[in-house]
Design a protein around this motif. Structure first.
Motif, mmCIF file in Angstrom:
data_model
loop_
_atom_site.group_PDB
_atom_site.id
_atom_site.type_symbol
_atom_site.label_atom_id
_atom_site.label_comp_id
_atom_site.label_asym_id
_atom_site.label_seq_id
_atom_site.Cartn_x
_atom_site.Cartn_y
_atom_site.Cartn_z
ATOM 1 N N ARG A 114 0.607 -1.334 -0.148
ATOM 2 C CA ARG A 114 0.170 -0.070 0.015
ATOM 3 C C ARG A 114 0.751 1.431 -0.141
ATOM 4 N N GLY A 115 0.651 2.136 -0.953
ATOM 5 C CA GLY A 115 0.970 3.413 -0.985
ATOM 6 C C GLY A 115 2.628 3.441 -2.058
ATOM 7 N N THR A 147 7.047 5.355 -4.804
ATOM 8 C CA THR A 147 6.799 5.046 -3.480
ATOM 9 C C THR A 147 6.572 6.331 -2.497
ATOM 10 N N THR A 148 5.296 6.175 -1.994
ATOM 11 C CA THR A 148 5.118 7.333 -1.335
ATOM 12 C C THR A 148 4.494 7.088 0.033
ATOM 13 N N PRO A 149 4.790 7.734 0.929
ATOM 14 C CA PRO A 149 4.369 7.265 2.391
ATOM 15 C C PRO A 149 2.848 7.016 2.573
ATOM 16 N N TYR A 150 2.523 5.806 3.184
ATOM 17 C CA TYR A 150 1.263 5.299 3.435
ATOM 18 C C TYR A 150 0.747 5.612 4.758
ATOM 19 N N GLU A 151 -0.328 6.088 4.962
ATOM 20 C CA GLU A 151 -0.915 6.229 6.390
ATOM 21 C C GLU A 151 -2.342 5.611 6.437
ATOM 22 N N GLU A 152 -2.219 4.438 6.946
ATOM 23 C CA GLU A 152 -3.641 3.703 7.074
ATOM 24 C C GLU A 152 -4.744 4.242 7.982
ATOM 25 N N THR A 153 -5.940 4.084 7.693
ATOM 26 C CA THR A 153 -6.869 4.765 8.528
ATOM 27 C C THR A 153 -7.074 3.682 9.551
ATOM 28 N N VAL A 198 -1.335 -2.201 -9.016
ATOM 29 C CA VAL A 198 -0.322 -3.101 -8.502
ATOM 30 C C VAL A 198 0.272 -3.737 -9.635
ATOM 31 N N GLN A 199 1.492 -4.378 -9.638
ATOM 32 C CA GLN A 199 2.286 -5.165 -10.733
ATOM 33 C C GLN A 199 2.224 -6.538 -10.274
ATOM 34 N N SER A 200 1.670 -7.492 -10.962
ATOM 35 C CA SER A 200 1.639 -9.025 -10.795
ATOM 36 C C SER A 200 2.359 -9.599 -11.968
#
Length: 280
Positions: free
Chosen positions: A16-17, A59-65, A109-111
């Motif tokens: 995520r992020g 890539t960016t910082p991700y802050e989850e709720t 996303v890359q798979s």
């Protein structure tokens, strides 16, 4: 579902992020088509590789709720439960269960099956044996598909794990080459049976989850409602107002409910031969 405070899986990869390549073109119509074809399993690689893709990896910082944190914990616990159930089911067959990885992502996303946007819904990629899910799908499941409840989401995860079971048992390798040998209409018939088998396996898992006293009142109904909500006929009626049976790739609402419930009643891997079933 009784899940809080229980063990989660160690096979969760959190992306995520991380901004990956994103899908372009098609507008909302393209999104709907992708959703119909790939929702809950499908084969996204065959479609995604033919769509314009742009963007760069960032890539960016991700802050989850708080809600996202709880959902992440929930899917990890469900994954752990599937690991326990399928390890035992494979052991009874004299086989060894190889645990899949669940990838959490946001937006795209890359798979090994190609690049995917969150609009395609949760999917499983046999190329890397990973499940991919953007947790925002939980809101989609509740609001767009009118399938609320934690066990509705558990059904989604169990269905994708069902595709992993098919990969390990060799079913995927048997069915997917037919794509190049048959017409689209004829292959769709096999694809439907393939998806219904994954629904059956999801039901097998739910059977054993009940045996472990994990289900609460109303959980089974939540799963059956979700299975019905993502039937091809329901999705097509919602997206375009009419149905095209020959284009079905996952089965009708009635079929999806039936095979999930059949697995739930059976609890055995042996009862899921949808390919030789005369009545779906």
């Amino acid at each position: 579902m009784r899940w809080k405070g229980r063990r989660g899986s160690s096979n969760v990869e959190d992306r995520r992020g991380m901004g990956g390549k994103t899908l372009v073109g098609g507008g909302i119509g393209g999104i709907v088509i992708l959703l119909i074809v790939t929702l809950l399993g499908g084969d996204p690689g065959a479609i995604l590789n033919n769509i314009g893709i742009t963007g760069s990896d960032t890539t960016t910082p991700y802050e989850e709720t708080k809600q996202e944190e709880e959902l992440a914990d929930f899917v990890s616990v469900v994954l752990a439960d599937t690991e326990e159930v399928w390890t035992e089911q494979f052991r009874q067959q004299g086989l060894v269960y190889e645990e899949p990885t669940l990838v959490l992502y946001t937006d795209s996303v890359q798979s090994a099956c190609g690049a995917a946007g969150s609009s395609v819904g949760p999917f499983y990629c046999p190329g890397d044996q990973k499940l991919y899910i953007d947790l925002s799908f939980y809101d989609e499941l509740q609001k767009r598909f009118d399938a609320p409840g934690d066990f509705a989401m558990a059904y989604v995860i169990a269905h994708e794990v069902g595709h992993h079971v098919q990969t390990l048992l060799g079913t995927t390798d048997e069915i997917m080459p037919l794509r190049e040998q048959l017409s689209e209409t004829e292959f769709n018939k096999y694809q439907v049976r393939f998806e219904l088998q994954a629904d059956y396996y999801a039901g097998v898992w739910a059977h054993h989850a009940q045996g472990m006293d994990l289900l609460e009142e109303g959980d089974l109904e939540e799963a059956l409602n979700a299975a019905s909500a993502v039937g091809d006929d329901s999705i097509q009626k919602q997206s375009q107002g009419y149905v095209v049976p020959e284009s079905f790739t996952h089965g009708t609402s009635k079929q999806r409910k039936r095979w999930f419930y059949k697995g739930f009643e059976s609890g055995s891997i042996d009862g899921g031969d949808t390919f030789n079933a005369s009545d779906l």
